[in-house]
Write a protein that holds these residues in place. Structure first.
Motif, mmCIF file in Angstrom:
data_model
loop_
_atom_site.group_PDB
_atom_site.id
_atom_site.type_symbol
_atom_site.label_atom_id
_atom_site.label_comp_id
_atom_site.label_asym_id
_atom_site.label_seq_id
_atom_site.Cartn_x
_atom_site.Cartn_y
_atom_site.Cartn_z
ATOM 1 N N LYS A 1 -22.910 102.737 -42.343
ATOM 2 C CA LYS A 1 -22.633 102.692 -40.908
ATOM 3 C C LYS A 1 -22.976 103.997 -40.188
ATOM 4 C CE LYS A 1 -20.792 98.544 -40.620
ATOM 5 N NZ LYS A 1 -21.393 97.491 -39.853
ATOM 6 N N SER B 1 -13.579 103.165 -28.346
ATOM 7 C CA SER B 1 -14.263 102.023 -28.951
ATOM 8 C C SER B 1 -15.582 102.534 -29.520
ATOM 9 C CB SER B 1 -14.521 100.937 -27.897
ATOM 10 O OG SER B 1 -15.317 101.431 -26.867
ATOM 11 N N GLN B 2 -15.715 102.418 -30.845
ATOM 12 C CA GLN B 2 -16.870 103.010 -31.515
ATOM 13 C C GLN B 2 -18.155 102.276 -31.172
ATOM 14 O OE1 GLN B 2 -16.249 104.156 -35.520
ATOM 15 N NE2 GLN B 2 -18.400 103.995 -36.040
ATOM 16 N N MET B 3 -19.190 103.052 -30.938
ATOM 17 C CA MET B 3 -20.517 102.525 -30.650
ATOM 18 C C MET B 3 -21.068 101.849 -31.904
ATOM 19 S SD MET B 3 -23.863 104.832 -29.697
ATOM 20 C CE MET B 3 -22.997 105.560 -28.344
ATOM 21 N N SER B 4 -21.839 100.803 -31.723
ATOM 22 C CA SER B 4 -22.459 100.147 -32.877
ATOM 23 C C SER B 4 -23.676 100.957 -33.337
ATOM 24 C CB SER B 4 -22.897 98.724 -32.513
ATOM 25 O OG SER B 4 -24.071 98.755 -31.732
ATOM 26 N N VAL B 5 -24.036 100.777 -34.605
ATOM 27 C CA VAL B 5 -25.195 101.464 -35.162
ATOM 28 C C VAL B 5 -26.468 101.036 -34.439
ATOM 29 C CG1 VAL B 5 -26.599 101.764 -37.231
ATOM 30 C CG2 VAL B 5 -24.114 101.789 -37.411
ATOM 31 N N ASP B 6 -26.570 99.752 -34.079
ATOM 32 C CA ASP B 6 -27.759 99.264 -33.368
ATOM 33 C C ASP B 6 -27.938 99.963 -32.031
ATOM 34 O OD1 ASP B 6 -28.357 97.521 -35.423
ATOM 35 O OD2 ASP B 6 -27.381 95.802 -34.474
#
Length: 198
Positions: free
Chosen positions: A84, A10-15
């Motif tokens: 992104k 599950s990809q980490m968010s940019v924030d």
């Protein structure tokens, strides 16, 4: 040198990445963090020859185009499709004063060229020759300059396409002359780079 962490399912968010990077960089000033292709990269302090190449290029750019500055301080850029990704190129060429007030992660609009200088680590091929050109092309940066110490050559990537990457790649061996096309418009004599190949 950059070390990339493995991509998680599950990809980490940019924030979340930006918060981690801000905290970690405050704790340890010898590293910088990047987020390319869903992976966190840790960009460590480089060796002396790497720094000399960056300064050589900064002087050549300023001499040829006083209206531009090659930022070699690790200015972060919002890259990849839909911005992104987060990259810290070895150099970013833009008009003088372009990054004033933009913070840690600047938009790429107005950036004329991104520069990477290869390091001698196991990830340099994937990072500098595969991931970064794709990310910079997706972001619309007109020129990507790769100074490849391992292959003793300079690669000038131009004609960015968001889906195909850079459509034109011109290769010149160290010692030759190379033209960085418009909007950069600078010619480089790369003879001096031979001494920094280590």
């Amino acid at each position: 040198m950059t070390v990339m962490a493995e991509r998680t399912s599950s990809q980490m968010s940019v924030d979340v990445f930006e918060r981690i990077a801000e905290f970690a960089e405050c704790e340890d000033e010898t590293v910088r963090f990047e987020f390319i292709d869903g992976r966190i990269g840790v960009k460590k302090v480089t060796n002396g020859s790497h720094g000399e190449i960056a300064m050589w290029l900064a002087f050549r750019c300023k001499e040829a185009r006083p209206d531009l500055t090659l930022n070699t301080t690790g200015q972060g850029l919002k890259v990849e499709a839909y911005r992104k990704g987060r990259a810290r190129p070895d150099g970013v060429l833009a008009p003088v004063g372009h990054f004033a007030g933009q913070g840690d992660w600047a938009e790429t609009r107005g950036v004329l060229m991104a520069v990477e200088i290869t390091s001698y680590d196991s990830d340099t091929h994937h990072r500098d020759r595969v991931e970064k050109p794709r990310a910079y092309a997706e972001a619309g940066i007109p020129v990507y300059l790769l100074i490849d110490r391992g292959n003793l050559s300079i690669l000038v990537h131009t004609d960015p396409d968001p889906e195909d990457g850079y459509r034109d790649i011109h290769v010149v061996r160290f010692g030759g002359k190379v033209t960085l096309p418009d909007p950069v418009g600078i010619e480089l004599d790369t003879e001096e780079l031979k001494q920094y190949a280590d």
